[in-house]
Design a protein around this motif. Structure first.
Motif, PDB file in Angstrom:
ATOM      1  N   MET A   1       0.811  -1.217   0.000  1.00  0.00           N
ATOM      2  CA  MET A   1       0.000   0.000   0.000  1.00  0.00           C
ATOM      3  C   MET A   1       0.844   1.267   0.000  1.00  0.00           C
ATOM      4  SD  MET A   1      -2.938  -1.150   2.720  1.00  0.00           S
ATOM      5  CE  MET A   1      -3.890   0.317   2.338  1.00  0.00           C
ATOM      6  N   GLY A   2       2.135   1.114   0.204  1.00  0.00           N
ATOM      7  CA  GLY A   2       2.972   2.297   0.234  1.00  0.00           C
ATOM      8  C   GLY A   2       3.135   2.826   1.657  1.00  0.00           C
ATOM      9  N   GLU A   3       4.212   3.517   1.872  1.00  0.00           N
ATOM     10  CA  GLU A   3       4.503   4.013   3.210  1.00  0.00           C
ATOM     11  C   GLU A   3       3.474   5.038   3.678  1.00  0.00           C
ATOM     12  OE1 GLU A   3       8.430   5.523   3.237  1.00  0.00           O
ATOM     13  OE2 GLU A   3       9.399   3.589   2.799  1.00  0.00           O
ATOM     14  N   GLU A   4       2.973   5.848   2.766  1.00  0.00           N
ATOM     15  CA  GLU A   4       2.029   6.901   3.157  1.00  0.00           C
ATOM     16  C   GLU A   4       0.734   6.308   3.688  1.00  0.00           C
ATOM     17  OE1 GLU A   4      -0.253  10.764   1.155  1.00  0.00           O
ATOM     18  OE2 GLU A   4       1.178   9.554  -0.014  1.00  0.00           O
ATOM     19  N   TYR A   5       0.163   5.317   2.971  1.00  0.00           N
ATOM     20  CA  TYR A   5      -1.100   4.720   3.416  1.00  0.00           C
ATOM     21  C   TYR A   5      -0.900   3.868   4.669  1.00  0.00           C
ATOM     22  CZ  TYR A   5      -2.982   6.241  -1.060  1.00  0.00           C
ATOM     23  OH  TYR A   5      -3.394   7.002  -2.131  1.00  0.00           O
ATOM     24  N   GLU A   6       0.226   3.122   4.733  1.00  0.00           N
ATOM     25  CA  GLU A   6       0.470   2.324   5.926  1.00  0.00           C
ATOM     26  C   GLU A   6       0.639   3.202   7.152  1.00  0.00           C
ATOM     27  OE1 GLU A   6       3.758  -0.182   5.197  1.00  0.00           O
ATOM     28  OE2 GLU A   6       2.716  -1.486   3.758  1.00  0.00           O
ATOM     29  N   HIS A   7       1.329   4.318   7.011  1.00  0.00           N
ATOM     30  CA  HIS A   7       1.498   5.236   8.135  1.00  0.00           C
ATOM     31  C   HIS A   7       0.163   5.835   8.556  1.00  0.00           C
ATOM     32  CE1 HIS A   7       3.497   8.051  10.795  1.00  0.00           C
ATOM     33  NE2 HIS A   7       2.841   9.051  10.209  1.00  0.00           N
ATOM     34  N   ALA A   8      -0.701   6.127   7.566  1.00  0.00           N
ATOM     35  CA  ALA A   8      -2.017   6.693   7.898  1.00  0.00           C
ATOM     36  C   ALA A   8      -2.889   5.672   8.619  1.00  0.00           C
ATOM     37  CB  ALA A   8      -2.714   7.189   6.631  1.00  0.00           C
ATOM     38  N   LEU A   9      -2.851   4.390   8.211  1.00  0.00           N
ATOM     39  CA  LEU A   9      -3.659   3.377   8.875  1.00  0.00           C
ATOM     40  C   LEU A   9      -3.127   3.043  10.258  1.00  0.00           C
ATOM     41  CD1 LEU A   9      -4.424   0.927   5.919  1.00  0.00           C
ATOM     42  CD2 LEU A   9      -5.964   2.566   6.985  1.00  0.00           C
ATOM     43  N   ASN A  10      -1.799   3.093  10.429  1.00  0.00           N
ATOM     44  CA  ASN A  10      -1.236   2.789  11.747  1.00  0.00           C
ATOM     45  C   ASN A  10      -1.599   3.863  12.764  1.00  0.00           C
ATOM     46  OD1 ASN A  10      -0.056   0.413  10.844  1.00  0.00           O
ATOM     47  ND2 ASN A  10       1.852   1.441  10.239  1.00  0.00           N
ATOM     48  N   ASP A  11      -1.672   5.115  12.322  1.00  0.00           N
ATOM     49  CA  ASP A  11      -1.995   6.219  13.231  1.00  0.00           C
ATOM     50  C   ASP A  11      -3.489   6.470  13.355  1.00  0.00           C
ATOM     51  OD1 ASP A  11       0.708   6.478  13.522  1.00  0.00           O
ATOM     52  OD2 ASP A  11       0.898   8.160  12.103  1.00  0.00           O
ATOM     53  N   ALA A  12      -4.308   5.734  12.589  1.00  0.00           N
ATOM     54  CA  ALA A  12      -5.754   5.977  12.633  1.00  0.00           C
ATOM     55  C   ALA A  12      -6.349   5.407  13.910  1.00  0.00           C
ATOM     56  CB  ALA A  12      -6.432   5.339  11.415  1.00  0.00           C
ATOM     57  N   THR A  13      -7.338   6.101  14.420  1.00  0.00           N
ATOM     58  CA  THR A  13      -8.040   5.636  15.613  1.00  0.00           C
ATOM     59  C   THR A  13      -9.036   4.541  15.237  1.00  0.00           C
ATOM     60  OG1 THR A  13      -9.748   7.316  15.364  1.00  0.00           O
ATOM     61  CG2 THR A  13      -7.810   7.908  16.671  1.00  0.00           C
ATOM     62  N   GLN A  14      -9.583   3.920  16.275  1.00  0.00           N
ATOM     63  CA  GLN A  14     -10.544   2.846  16.035  1.00  0.00           C
ATOM     64  C   GLN A  14     -11.790   3.367  15.350  1.00  0.00           C
ATOM     65  OE1 GLN A  14     -11.353   0.425  19.432  1.00  0.00           O
ATOM     66  NE2 GLN A  14     -13.298  -0.334  18.648  1.00  0.00           N
ATOM     67  N   GLU A  15     -12.263   4.552  15.730  1.00  0.00           N
ATOM     68  CA  GLU A  15     -13.454   5.124  15.097  1.00  0.00           C
ATOM     69  C   GLU A  15     -13.204   5.427  13.625  1.00  0.00           C
ATOM     70  OE1 GLU A  15     -12.155   6.048  17.887  1.00  0.00           O
ATOM     71  OE2 GLU A  15     -13.671   5.447  19.380  1.00  0.00           O
ATOM     72  N   GLU A  16     -11.995   5.898  13.304  1.00  0.00           N
ATOM     73  CA  GLU A  16     -11.692   6.213  11.909  1.00  0.00           C
ATOM     74  C   GLU A  16     -11.603   4.943  11.060  1.00  0.00           C
ATOM     75  OE1 GLU A  16      -9.083  10.289  12.693  1.00  0.00           O
ATOM     76  OE2 GLU A  16      -8.088   8.385  12.283  1.00  0.00           O
ATOM     77  N   ILE A  17     -11.048   3.858  11.618  1.00  0.00           N
ATOM     78  CA  ILE A  17     -10.965   2.602  10.872  1.00  0.00           C
ATOM     79  C   ILE A  17     -12.349   2.032  10.634  1.00  0.00           C
ATOM     80  CG2 ILE A  17     -10.162   0.208  11.001  1.00  0.00           C
ATOM     81  CD1 ILE A  17      -7.681   1.192  12.398  1.00  0.00           C
TER      82      ILE A  17
END
Length: 372
Positions: free
Chosen positions: A135-151
Motif C-alpha cells: 500500500m505504500g509508506e504513506e497509506y500504511e502510516h495513515a492506517l497505523n496512526d488511525a483511531t478505532q473510530e476512523e478505521i
C-alpha cells in the motif's frame, strides 16, 4: 510270557456328532405338528399379555402398537395439536435440570486434547507473500496512526470488513462510540448531479422542408422533424408523396410527431420507391404492430435503407406472432444493418442479431475486396 500290546498299532479316529436343537427337552421337529391356535385358546388374557411382552412377532402386517411390548395406559387427550406439543416439549426441556458436571469449570484450563493446527506448506506461505499488496509508506502510516473510530468509518464506506477485528466489527454494527451520522447507519451524501440544459425546441420549418423535398434539393440530406407535434396529416401525406421522386435525402427522422396507422401506411408505400434513403426513424408514435410489419416488409423493396427504428409505439408488446413475422422479413433483407425494435422473445432477438451481423460482415468483406 510275552505280552503283545496292540494299542500301539491301533488307529485313532475322530468323529463329530451333530446334536439336534432342542426346546424344553424335545426336538424342534416334534413341535411341527402342534396346533398353536389350540394352545393359545387355552391361555388366559393375563398369560397372553405376558407372552406378548416376551415374544415380538416378526410380522410387518401387524401395527406397531401390537408388536411392541410397551402399552400406553393414558387416556387419549384428543387430536394431535402440533403447536401445543412443541410448547410442551420446550417446557419440559426448560424445567428439566441440567446434569451436574463432574469436574467444575475453571477459566483458562484446557480440558481434553488441545487442537494444534498442522504446519503450513512453505510454498503456500511464499505464494501469499508474493501476492501481498504493497500500500505504500504513506497509506500504511495513515492506517497505523488511525483511531478505532476512523478505521470503522473507513471500513463502512469502502466495505472492507477484513480491516476490522471482531470487537470493532460488532461495535460498528451497534454504532458504539461513533458520532451521529457515521457508521453503518450513517447517511451518505450523494454526488451532486450535473445539470444539463434542456434540448432546444425543433424549429425546423415543415412547409419549407416539404418544398425542398419536392424540389429535390441537393443540400437536403438529413431531415429532422423530431418532436414537432403540430404536423397535420395533410402535410405528412405531402411529404410522403414527394419521397419517391427525391434522389438526395438519406436520413429521415420522424420521432414523436404523432404518426398513426393511416400515415404510416403511406410512408410504407413511399419507402418502397425510395432510391437514396438510408436511415428511417419513426420511434415514439402511435403505430400498431401490424403496420410495423408493413413497414419492415416495405424495406425488402427498398434496398438502400440500412437502419430502421420503430420502438416505443402505442403497443408496448408486439406479441409472438408479430415478432416472428418481423424476424422472417428481416432474415430476407440483405441490406438492413441496424434494427431499433424491442423484441421480447429470445428466439426472435437471436435470429435478428445473427442475420444483421451476417449483413455487416458481408458488406465489410465486399469493401475489403474493392480496396484490393
Amino acid at each position: 510270557m510275552a505280552i503283545t500290546d496292540d494299542a500301539t498299532s491301533a488307529t485313532t479316529k475322530t468323529t463329530t456328532l451333530t446334536t439336534p436343537a432342542k426346546l424344553y427337552g424335545k426336538d424342534l421337529s416334534e413341535y411341527d405338528d402342534v396346533d398353536v391356535e389350540s394352545l393359545l385358546a387355552q391361555l388366559s388374557p393375563e398369560e397372553i399379555t405376558i407372552l406378548a411382552k416376551e415374544v415380538d412377532p416378526d410380522d410387518n402386517f401387524l401395527p406397531p402398537d401390537q408388536r411392541n411390548s410397551y402399552e400406553c395406559t393414558k387416556e387419549a387427550t384428543g387430536p394431535l395439536n402440533r403447536k401445543q406439543l412443541i410448547e410442551h416439549i420446550n417446557k419440559q426441556a426448560i424445567e428439566t435440570p441440567d446434569q451436574p458436571e463432574f469436574e467444575p469449570f475453571v477459566q483458562g484450563k484446557v480440558r481434553g486434547k488441545k487442537w494444534v493446527p498442522p504446519p503450513r506448506d512453505a510454498r503456500d506461505i511464499e505464494a501469499e507473500e508474493q501476492i501481498a499488496i504493497d500500500m505504500g509508506e504513506e497509506y500504511e502510516h495513515a492506517l497505523n496512526d488511525a483511531t478505532q473510530e476512523e478505521i470503522i468509518d473507513l471500513a463502512a464506506i469502502l466495505g472492507f470488513h477484513s480491516m476490522m477485528n471482531q470487537d470493532q466489527y460488532h461495535a460498528s454494527l451497534l454504532n458504539k462510540g461513533q458520532p451521529v451520522g457515521l457508521g453503518w447507519d450513517g447517511i451518505t451524501k450523494s454526488t451532486q448531479q450535473k445539470l444539463f440544459p434542456m434540448d432546444p425546441p425543433n424549429n425546423t420549418d415543415v412547409e419549407e422542408s416539404i418544398k425542398r423535398v419536392k424540389d429535390d434539393d441537393s443540400k437536403l440530406i438529413d431531415l429532422n422533424l423530431n418532436n414537432i407535434k403540430n404536423i397535420s396529416d395533410e402535410k405528412l401525406e405531402q411529404l410522403f408523396a414527394a419521397l419517391p421522386q427525391n434522389e438526395h435525402l438519406e436520413v429521415l427522422s420522424l420521432t414523436n410527431v404523432g404518426l398513426t396507422d393511416k400515415t404510416a401506411l403511406l410512408l410504407a408505400a413511399a419507402i418502397e420507391k425510395s432510391k437514396t434513403l438510408r436511415v428511417l426513424n419513426v420511434e415514439t408514435n402511435f403505430i400498431s404492430p401490424p403496420v410495423i410489419v408493413k413497414l419492415v416488409q416495405a424495406l425488402l423493396k427498398c434496398h438502400t435503407i440500412e437502419e430502421f427504428r420503430a420502438s416505443n409505439q402505442r403497443s408496448a408488446v408486439l406479441g409472438n406472432k408479430i415478432e416472428m413475422e418481423i424476424t422472417d422479413l428481416v432474415e430476407k433483407n440483405s441490406s438492413l444493418l441496424r434494427l431499433g425494435l424491442h423484441l421480447e422473445f429470445n428466439d426472435a432477438r437471436h435470429r435478428v442479431a445473427a442475420h444483421l451481423q451476417r449483413n455487416i460482415d458481408r458488406i465489410r468483406v465486399k469493401r475489403l475486396n474493392q480496396r484490393k
